[in-house]
Design an enzyme around this catalytic site. Sequence first.
Site, short mmCIF file in Angstrom:
data_model
loop_
_atom_site.label_atom_id
_atom_site.label_comp_id
_atom_site.label_asym_id
_atom_site.label_seq_id
_atom_site.Cartn_x
_atom_site.Cartn_y
_atom_site.Cartn_z
N LYS A 136 -2.11 -1.38 -4.01
CA LYS A 136 -2.88 -0.23 -3.99
C LYS A 136 -1.96 0.93 -4.07
O LYS A 136 -1.11 0.80 -3.12
CB LYS A 136 -4.01 -0.11 -3.31
CG LYS A 136 -3.62 0.19 -1.64
CD LYS A 136 -4.78 -0.05 -0.76
CE LYS A 136 -5.38 1.65 -0.82
NZ LYS A 136 -6.23 1.86 0.34
N LYS A 179 0.67 -1.14 0.12
CA LYS A 179 0.01 -0.13 0.12
C LYS A 179 1.11 1.28 -0.12
O LYS A 179 1.66 1.46 0.89
CB LYS A 179 -0.96 -0.12 1.26
CG LYS A 179 -1.76 1.26 1.21
CD LYS A 179 -2.75 1.18 2.49
CE LYS A 179 -3.56 2.41 2.58
NZ LYS A 179 -4.56 2.32 3.85
C1 PBG Z 1 -7.31 3.09 5.61
C2 PBG Z 1 -7.52 2.82 4.17
C3 PBG Z 1 -7.28 4.04 2.95
C4 PBG Z 1 -7.81 3.59 2.02
C5 PBG Z 1 -8.32 2.19 2.24
N1 PBG Z 1 -8.23 1.92 3.67
C6 PBG Z 1 -7.09 5.38 3.37
C7 PBG Z 1 -5.40 5.60 3.47
O1 PBG Z 1 -4.59 4.96 3.75
O2 PBG Z 1 -5.46 6.93 3.98
C8 PBG Z 1 -7.87 4.18 0.82
C9 PBG Z 1 -8.96 3.54 -0.01
C10 PBG Z 1 -9.29 4.60 -1.38
O3 PBG Z 1 -8.64 5.88 -1.58
O4 PBG Z 1 -10.28 4.29 -1.92
N2 PBG Z 1 -5.98 3.02 6.13
#
Ligand code: PBG
Length: 330
Positions: free
Chosen positions: A252, A199
Amino acid sequence: MATEPGGRPDRPRRLRRTPALRDWVAESGLAVRQLVFPIFVRPGRGPPESVPSMPGVERRSVEDAVRLATAAVDDGIGAVLFFGLPRHKDAFGREASAPDGAVPRAVRATKDARPGAIVATDVCLCAYTSHGHCGVLRNGEVDNDATLPLLARVALVHARAGADVVAPSAMMDHQVAAIRSRLDAEGFSHTAILAYAAKYASAFYGPFREAADSAPAVGDRRGYQLDPRNAREALREIATDLEEGADIAMVKPALPSLDVLARARSRFDAPLAAYQVSGEYAMIKAAAARGWVDEPAIVRESLGAIHRAGADLIVTYFARAVAAWERGEP
Ligand code: PBG
């Protein structure tokens, strides 16, 4: 003209002539059952609240969230993924593990309504902490090891509510191991872990933070999420999460990470997922609203590319729209 006989025998257009020929030799085809639909669920009653930067996405009461989840399941979408909002935020994100919180209630009701459905939950603290970070703070820094038991407790509460899959997204080191061992110790060895393994610290999450009200109040997430300059590090993260017991590894944001997906596909045999995140959704919606791009076509092509690169499963806010287009609806 360089044609056979005697010329180049390779005429790729031969197999592109008709739809039947193209379908016959297609190398990949994404099915609706491979999509995962994110749903934002909030405490309290009242109508859905729209999210300005994500047209078509709403924060819903438990009752409305469950209605949407069952509709998605009935559409043939593979799984729903619940994200929760709390009544109150605090420094430790305590409400994230409240058994009567919005997410556990939505999970229970969805499983009651559709016992065969795959219900997944996001496991993180950022929507529940007053400071908006994914873990607890100590001296202004996110304390990795103090966060692990809290994440494990959130996962356990979701598993007890009936979640089939928990999806830790906090990017704390060893979060998968902590969750796996807690679930196993409590009789939930059957609950699967979809790890947000690779991520990135991405600007593409902006609209989500509006939806989940989860933007960090101070600082950013670069201290725990991956540096977008790095791909090998992403592969190490995936390897670690799979060793720690993740059943599915996720990358992601999706479209900006196709290289990582492709490399992960050739290296790992576990199911791989990709998250087409809020910013990817918002960009397409904004351009489509102006008539600058053809929404169904660009969504199909984007999801197709993510699948071709190596994702078996794709989390996407377009899941229900794709299902409708597949049925021939506008
Ligand atoms: C929580 C989380 C996030 C996303 C999914 N789980 C946001 C972040 O890390 O700030 C992002 C999902 C999206 O942008 O659609 N940590």
